[in-house]
Design a protein around this motif. Structure first.
Motif, PDB file in Angstrom:
ATOM      1  N   ASN A 156      16.745  33.921   7.997  1.00  0.00           N
ATOM      2  CA  ASN A 156      17.023  35.526   7.805  1.00  0.00           C
ATOM      3  C   ASN A 156      18.439  35.446   7.339  1.00  0.00           C
ATOM      4  O   ASN A 156      19.264  34.786   7.785  1.00  0.00           O
ATOM      5  N   VAL A 157      18.712  36.625   6.608  1.00  0.00           N
ATOM      6  CA  VAL A 157      19.722  37.178   6.007  1.00  0.00           C
ATOM      7  C   VAL A 157      20.451  38.125   6.786  1.00  0.00           C
ATOM      8  O   VAL A 157      19.960  39.061   7.016  1.00  0.00           O
ATOM      9  N   LEU A 158      21.843  38.172   7.167  1.00  0.00           N
ATOM     10  CA  LEU A 158      22.589  39.197   7.681  1.00  0.00           C
ATOM     11  C   LEU A 158      23.853  39.378   6.966  1.00  0.00           C
ATOM     12  O   LEU A 158      24.598  38.598   6.876  1.00  0.00           O
ATOM     13  N   VAL A 159      24.167  40.702   6.635  1.00  0.00           N
ATOM     14  CA  VAL A 159      25.229  41.282   5.936  1.00  0.00           C
ATOM     15  C   VAL A 159      26.319  41.582   7.168  1.00  0.00           C
ATOM     16  O   VAL A 159      25.962  42.587   7.855  1.00  0.00           O
ATOM     17  N   GLN A 160      27.448  40.915   7.333  1.00  0.00           N
ATOM     18  CA  GLN A 160      28.402  41.427   8.359  1.00  0.00           C
ATOM     19  C   GLN A 160      29.180  42.560   7.616  1.00  0.00           C
ATOM     20  O   GLN A 160      29.565  43.278   7.884  1.00  0.00           O
ATOM     21  N   ASP A 161      29.718  42.206   6.294  1.00  0.00           N
ATOM     22  CA  ASP A 161      30.232  43.375   5.718  1.00  0.00           C
ATOM     23  C   ASP A 161      30.027  42.693   4.088  1.00  0.00           C
ATOM     24  O   ASP A 161      29.491  41.665   3.574  1.00  0.00           O
ATOM     25  N   ALA A 162      30.843  43.290   2.991  1.00  0.00           N
ATOM     26  CA  ALA A 162      30.641  43.027   1.636  1.00  0.00           C
ATOM     27  C   ALA A 162      31.259  41.738   1.282  1.00  0.00           C
ATOM     28  O   ALA A 162      30.969  40.885   0.251  1.00  0.00           O
ATOM     29  N   ASN A 163      31.776  41.071   2.157  1.00  0.00           N
ATOM     30  CA  ASN A 163      32.280  39.523   1.890  1.00  0.00           C
ATOM     31  C   ASN A 163      31.838  38.602   2.744  1.00  0.00           C
ATOM     32  O   ASN A 163      31.227  37.512   2.054  1.00  0.00           O
ATOM     33  N   ASN A 164      31.318  39.087   4.006  1.00  0.00           N
ATOM     34  CA  ASN A 164      30.728  37.827   4.956  1.00  0.00           C
ATOM     35  C   ASN A 164      29.275  37.999   5.049  1.00  0.00           C
ATOM     36  O   ASN A 164      28.709  39.017   5.283  1.00  0.00           O
ATOM     37  N   ILE A 165      28.641  37.034   4.324  1.00  0.00           N
ATOM     38  CA  ILE A 165      27.179  37.094   4.284  1.00  0.00           C
ATOM     39  C   ILE A 165      26.659  35.767   4.981  1.00  0.00           C
ATOM     40  O   ILE A 165      27.053  34.571   4.776  1.00  0.00           O
ATOM     41  N   TRP A 166      25.658  35.906   6.025  1.00  0.00           N
ATOM     42  CA  TRP A 166      25.240  34.877   6.783  1.00  0.00           C
ATOM     43  C   TRP A 166      24.001  34.676   6.576  1.00  0.00           C
ATOM     44  O   TRP A 166      22.924  35.725   6.637  1.00  0.00           O
ATOM     45  N   VAL A 167      23.554  33.289   6.508  1.00  0.00           N
ATOM     46  CA  VAL A 167      22.096  33.013   6.462  1.00  0.00           C
ATOM     47  C   VAL A 167      21.995  31.939   7.823  1.00  0.00           C
ATOM     48  O   VAL A 167      22.432  31.039   7.831  1.00  0.00           O
ATOM     49  N   PHE A 168      20.802  32.461   8.460  1.00  0.00           N
ATOM     50  CA  PHE A 168      20.389  31.549   9.636  1.00  0.00           C
ATOM     51  C   PHE A 168      19.143  30.891   9.347  1.00  0.00           C
ATOM     52  O   PHE A 168      18.161  31.527   8.921  1.00  0.00           O
ATOM     53  N   ALA A 169      19.082  29.691   9.509  1.00  0.00           N
ATOM     54  CA  ALA A 169      17.948  28.667   9.163  1.00  0.00           C
ATOM     55  C   ALA A 169      17.370  28.084  10.447  1.00  0.00           C
ATOM     56  O   ALA A 169      17.895  27.354  11.293  1.00  0.00           O
ATOM     57  N   ARG A 170      16.037  27.678  10.189  1.00  0.00           N
ATOM     58  CA  ARG A 170      15.555  26.641  10.996  1.00  0.00           C
ATOM     59  C   ARG A 170      14.472  25.869  10.268  1.00  0.00           C
ATOM     60  O   ARG A 170      13.870  26.229   9.121  1.00  0.00           O
ATOM     61  N   THR A 171      13.907  24.853  10.970  1.00  0.00           N
ATOM     62  CA  THR A 171      12.839  24.027  10.363  1.00  0.00           C
ATOM     63  C   THR A 171      11.669  24.507  10.975  1.00  0.00           C
ATOM     64  O   THR A 171      11.594  24.811  12.025  1.00  0.00           O
ATOM     65  N   SER A 172      10.494  24.392  10.262  1.00  0.00           N
ATOM     66  CA  SER A 172       9.289  24.799  10.980  1.00  0.00           C
ATOM     67  C   SER A 172       8.633  23.819  11.945  1.00  0.00           C
ATOM     68  O   SER A 172       7.898  24.320  12.603  1.00  0.00           O
ATOM     69  N   THR A 173       8.901  22.421  11.736  1.00  0.00           N
ATOM     70  CA  THR A 173       8.024  21.429  12.525  1.00  0.00           C
ATOM     71  C   THR A 173       9.045  20.458  13.180  1.00  0.00           C
ATOM     72  O   THR A 173       8.577  19.687  13.784  1.00  0.00           O
ATOM     73  N   HIS A 174      10.452  20.377  13.027  1.00  0.00           N
ATOM     74  CA  HIS A 174      11.037  19.352  13.445  1.00  0.00           C
ATOM     75  C   HIS A 174      12.126  20.028  14.246  1.00  0.00           C
ATOM     76  O   HIS A 174      12.870  21.028  13.891  1.00  0.00           O
ATOM     77  N   ALA A 175      12.804  19.363  15.452  1.00  0.00           N
ATOM     78  CA  ALA A 175      13.534  19.906  16.206  1.00  0.00           C
ATOM     79  C   ALA A 175      15.126  19.644  15.712  1.00  0.00           C
ATOM     80  O   ALA A 175      16.003  20.473  15.874  1.00  0.00           O
ATOM     81  N   VAL A 176      15.145  18.729  14.730  1.00  0.00           N
ATOM     82  CA  VAL A 176      16.674  18.616  14.137  1.00  0.00           C
ATOM     83  C   VAL A 176      16.861  19.701  13.169  1.00  0.00           C
ATOM     84  O   VAL A 176      15.809  20.065  12.563  1.00  0.00           O
ATOM     85  N   GLY A 177      17.797  20.366  13.365  1.00  0.00           N
ATOM     86  CA  GLY A 177      18.207  21.429  12.219  1.00  0.00           C
ATOM     87  C   GLY A 177      17.981  22.946  13.062  1.00  0.00           C
ATOM     88  O   GLY A 177      18.273  23.859  12.528  1.00  0.00           O
ATOM     89  N   ASN A 178      17.248  22.733  14.329  1.00  0.00           N
ATOM     90  CA  ASN A 178      17.198  24.107  14.765  1.00  0.00           C
ATOM     91  C   ASN A 178      18.245  24.633  15.883  1.00  0.00           C
ATOM     92  O   ASN A 178      18.285  23.777  16.762  1.00  0.00           O
ATOM     93  N   VAL A 179      19.290  25.309  15.676  1.00  0.00           N
ATOM     94  CA  VAL A 179      19.160  26.353  14.581  1.00  0.00           C
ATOM     95  C   VAL A 179      20.509  26.318  13.854  1.00  0.00           C
ATOM     96  O   VAL A 179      21.606  26.327  14.854  1.00  0.00           O
TER      97      VAL A 179
END
Length: 545
Positions: free
Chosen positions: A166-189
């Motif tokens: 999912n994407v979250l806008v903090q302000d017009a400069n700072n854009i954050w994307v948070f990611a997870r994998t659907s079946t693997h523990a590695v990469g979460n979160v």
């Protein structure tokens, strides 16, 4: 000389033409300022599945903070046409040219949407070993407004593994994307951060190295700080389930003392939503025993304990509640699905409104009544505070997207209570302060208002930082205008200067201006004597006469 009225036609500048254009312009302005506050559920598109407006817990509709009539939606819709815009509060959805744009082919129902204060729109979509990100520059109406797609990759996301984000806008400069994998523990979160408005992503790191292969992620802003709420599911355990949140401290995400929202039971399911309003952190979720549950607390810099209550309970285990929050000014709205019978798919949509003074939800109000396959209601995370409606999209029967609005002021009352101007201290102790004031009215200084919102802080309170001040609890009910009222605030610290202010609400959710601000220093605790600590000598020659 020709005057261009639109890109499709022009008029010669004559007195009649100018008059016609002026009338049309004024009419357009009136329509823009007074778009319908209540629109019955209306189909705005077909889509590729019954989950095209899936929340859990992302948003797929954005409302401009500059003009509440400007709305953007993103949805799963086969290969093409998955991005639409309205410029009239949802009356029509033809602002994009052509009728709908394509963010990318085969956009997934896990897509996420957010926007900034300049009406730039940001979309993320699942990828294989990566996250797809794309920015639509304002006004977001033509294919030329889209920047090229960016693939966000990480050594912690295995190649070929599907992602969710999912994407979250903090302000017009700072854009954050948070990611997870659907079946693997590695990469979460993991998180990806852009500091140049989504042109590049130069930072990547852990939100939390959960060690779980089954998580869900949601994000929000708490007093301007990034916060991520994670649902944990441990299929090998009956106790490793629940919700925790993590907060950005300026350099990394950390757990606060109150980061465990609810934990320990396998019954807690993945459908949830979160919001922050009036200094209170809210999380709504469902369990596997028929409950729609609300947890909330005053944020208090991440300290204190969570409150919990059941919003609704059904006698059977529903297939879904799919709750979703929308914040409108100082008001919080909850949208959700109610399965009307034990038969899955016999669903209607409802909403409730939170009363921050009484800590209760309003009665449920039906959005749909047909009892068909209505799913995944989805409003903007943040509604324009000037809007008199809340836009809602949902997945309707037959793989359709429907749009409706909630009237935020059904009574038509637009007059707020007067701002209190005589808030004053009447008494104080080491841990309490008693304040007095004169009750305003429902309409300015006439009638009886509905509720008070009294807050305190150790810094001076202004309209700008009102949301971060600590709400009191147990405010008295407003009396008829002109009545003297008082309240004692307890649980304060000794020898500390506090600032107090109050606002008043009426039954139509009109809110007064900020009162005068009162500063009070609580009394000091009695200190033990210092200096000479030697007592007088005992009398040894006392005799009777």
């Amino acid at each position: 000389m020709a005057i261009k009225f639109s890109k499709h036609f022009s008029y010669t500048r004559t007195p009649i033409a100018i008059f016609i254009i002026s009338v049309l312009a004024v009419s357009f302005f009136i329509i823009k300022k007074n778009s319908q506050a209540s629109i019955a559920p209306t189909q705005i598109s077909t889509c590729a599945s019954a989950s095209c407006t899936l929340t859990i817990p992302r948003h797929k509709i954005f409302m401009s903070q500059n003009d509440p009539n400007d709305l953007w939606v993103v949805f799963e819709n086969g290969r093409y046409n998955n991005f639409k815009k309205s410029i009239d509060g949802g009356l029509t959805w033809t602002a994009t040219e052509p009728d709908a744009l394509t963010v990318e082919a085969y956009l997934d129902y896990h897509a996420s949407l957010d926007g900034d204060s300049q009406d730039n729109i940001y979309v993320t979509n699942p990828g294989s070993g990566n996250v797809h990100f794309r920015k639509a520059r304002a006004p977001g109406e033509t294919a030329s407004d889209f920047n090229s797609q960016i693939l966000l990759t990480s050594s912690f996301i295995p190649s070929g593994v599907s992602t969710r984000s999912n994407v979250l806008v903090q302000d017009a400069n700072n854009i954050w994307v948070f990611a997870r994998t659907s079946t693997h523990a590695v990469g979460n979160v993991r998180y990806f951060r852009s500091t140049d408005g989504g042109l590049t992503f130069s930072q990547e790191g852990w939100v939390s190295n959960t060690g779980y292969d089954n998580v869900r992620i949601g994000s929000l802003l708490i007093e301007g700080q990034l916060a991520v709420v994670i649902w944990y599911s441990d299929d090998s355990s009956s106790t490793g389930w629940g919700y925790k949140y993590f907060i950005w401290n300026g350099s990394q995400f950390v757990a606060n003392a109150d980061s465990s929202i609810v934990w320990g039971s396998k019954i807690y399911r993945r459908e949830y939503s979160m919001s922050y309003v009036n200094g209170v952190f809210h999380v709504v979720y469902e369990d596997a025993t028929g409950h729609l549950i609300h947890s909330w607390k005053s944020y208090n810099n991440g300290t204190g304990s969570w409150n919990q209550s059941n919003i609704e309970t059904l006698p059977y285990n529903p297939a879904e509640w799919s709750p979703s929050f929308s914040r409108h000014g100082s008001d919080l709205y909850l949208f959700y699905v109610r399965q009307e019978t034990s038969t899955s798919g016999n669903n209607n949509l409802y909403y409730r409104k939170w009363n921050n003074q009484a800590h209760t939800w309003s009665a449920a109000v039906a959005i749909t009544s047909d009892g068909l396959s209505n799913h995944y209601p989805n409003g903007p995370a943040l509604v324009n505070p000037t809007a008199n409606f809340i836009p809602v999209i949902f997945s309707g029967p037959g793989n359709t997207i429907k749009y409706t609005t909630i009237d935020t002021n059904p009574s038509g009352d637009t007059t707020a209570p007067a701002a209190i101007s005589n808030l004053a201290r009447s008494n104080s102790t080491t841990t309490t302060v008693t304040l007095t004031w004169t009750a305003p009215g429902d309409d300015n200084n006439s009638g009886t208002a509905t509720s008070y919102d009294l807050r305190h802080s150790t810094s001076s309170i202004t309209s700008a930082n009102w949301g971060s001040a600590t709400p009191a609890s147990g405010e008295p009910a407003p009396q008829i205008a002109g009545t003297s009222q008082s309240m004692t605030i307890s649980g304060l610290s000794a020898n500390t200067t506090y600032y107090f202010a109050i606002k008043t609400n009426d039954e139509a959710n009109n809110v007064s201006g900020l009162s005068n601000v009162v500063s009070v220093t609580t009394e000091s605790e009695s200190a033990p004597p210092t200096g000479d600590i030697t007592p007088p000598a005992a009398v040894t020659d006392l005799v009777a006469q």
